[in-house]
Design an enzyme around this catalytic site. Structure first.
Site, PDB file in Angstrom:
ATOM      1  N   TYR A   1       0.818  -1.209   0.000  1.00 25.93           N
ATOM      2  CA  TYR A   1       0.000   0.000   0.000  1.00 25.93           C
ATOM      3  C   TYR A   1       0.854   1.262   0.000  1.00 25.93           C
ATOM      4  CZ  TYR A   1       1.259   0.569   4.883  1.00 25.93           C
ATOM      5  OH  TYR A   1       1.972   0.740   6.040  1.00 25.93           O
TER       6      TYR A   1
ATOM      7  N   PHE B   1       2.447   9.535   3.648  1.00 26.48           N
ATOM      8  CA  PHE B   1       2.774   9.374   5.066  1.00 26.48           C
ATOM      9  C   PHE B   1       3.207   7.959   5.415  1.00 26.48           C
ATOM     10  CE2 PHE B   1      -1.823   8.743   4.824  1.00 26.48           C
ATOM     11  CZ  PHE B   1      -1.991   7.550   5.499  1.00 26.48           C
ATOM     12  N   ASP B   2       2.911   6.987   4.542  1.00 24.87           N
ATOM     13  CA  ASP B   2       3.340   5.613   4.787  1.00 24.87           C
ATOM     14  C   ASP B   2       3.258   4.830   3.484  1.00 24.87           C
ATOM     15  OD1 ASP B   2       4.244   3.405   6.186  1.00 24.87           O
ATOM     16  OD2 ASP B   2       2.349   2.984   7.173  1.00 24.87           O
TER      17      ASP B   2
ATOM     18  N   ILE C   1      -7.069   0.525  10.908  1.00 28.76           N
ATOM     19  CA  ILE C   1      -8.171   1.495  10.910  1.00 28.76           C
ATOM     20  C   ILE C   1      -9.428   0.876  10.294  1.00 28.76           C
ATOM     21  CG2 ILE C   1      -6.673   3.534  10.968  1.00 28.76           C
ATOM     22  CD1 ILE C   1      -7.005   3.789   7.937  1.00 28.76           C
TER      23      ILE C   1
ATOM     24  N   TYR D   1      -8.060   7.875  11.410  1.00 30.85           N
ATOM     25  CA  TYR D   1      -7.472   8.145  12.727  1.00 30.85           C
ATOM     26  C   TYR D   1      -8.262   9.168  13.536  1.00 30.85           C
ATOM     27  CZ  TYR D   1      -3.630   5.305  11.140  1.00 30.85           C
ATOM     28  OH  TYR D   1      -2.878   4.245  10.683  1.00 30.85           O
TER      29      TYR D   1
ATOM     30  N   PHE E   1      -5.602   5.856   0.193  1.00 28.90           N
ATOM     31  CA  PHE E   1      -4.695   4.713   0.116  1.00 28.90           C
ATOM     32  C   PHE E   1      -4.825   4.059  -1.246  1.00 28.90           C
ATOM     33  CE2 PHE E   1      -5.582   4.954   4.652  1.00 28.90           C
ATOM     34  CZ  PHE E   1      -4.333   4.774   5.214  1.00 28.90           C
TER      35      PHE E   1
END
Length: 188
Positions: free
Chosen positions: A39, A50-51, A70, A96, A113
């Site tokens: 992902y 961010f990731d 999440i 979040y 995502f």
């Protein structure tokens, strides 16, 4: 890209399929609840990543419905099939929330995502019946190994005894052939 699919009915999780899975592909089930995914997550407001698992080519694994990710992921991954890539737009209440996840994810952030479902598999069993069965299977294997080792040891002992007997016969034959002979080493 495909059409947008509202997975929650309130616009909280919107899924868009970027690549369809093969028609015979499987998805997560109660028998195969552990999923492996690749992902990348970005902040909708800034487009900042961010990731991601793409940089180090890793796989992220989790069990659907266990509460380890999440809400939007639990919801969306249930609808995916292995090989599928989907874009997920997740409102804060399915991500979040008001707290965010500082410092990467600010409070009340909408997240986007791109998720690829790589595999689905069963959870590692932890129930008593299976562990008891596994212990019994390992005990049986241990017994079989011990029996095989004992048989091997017995065969080794027989080979050594046969070798010793053969050496004794050879020694006896050599001893019987010795007698008074001619030659330089003859005693006077």
């Amino acid at each position: 890209m495909s059409e947008e699919i509202d997975l929650t009915g309130d616009g909280g999780v919107i899924k868009t399929i970027a690549r369809h899975a093969k028609t015979d592909a499987v998805g997560p089930t109660t028998d195969n609840p552990v999923v492996d995914v690749k992902y990348e997550g970005v902040l909708a407001e800034t487009g900042e990543v961010f990731d991601t698992t793409h940089e180090d080519n890793t796989i992220f694994s989790f069990e659907i419905g266990s509460g380890s990710v999440i809400k939007s992921w639990d919801i969306a991954l249930r609808t995916m099939k292995v090989g599928e890539i989907a874009k997920l737009k997740c409102k804060p209440e399915y991500g979040y929330g008001a707290a965010g996840s500082p410092p990467e994810i600010p409070p009340n952030a909408t997240l986007i995502f791109e998720v690829e479902l790589v595999a689905c598999r069963p959870r590692k069993s932890s129930n008593l019946g299976s562990s008891t069965e596994e212990r019994a299977r390992l005990e049986e294997l241990k017994k079989q190994r011990e029996m095989a080792a004992a048989t091997k040891e017995e065969e080794k002992k027989k080979r050594e005894e046969a070798k010793a007997a053969a050496a004794a016969r050879i020694q006896a034959k050599l001893g019987s052939k010795k007698g008074p002979g001619k030659g330089k080493g003859k005693a006077k």
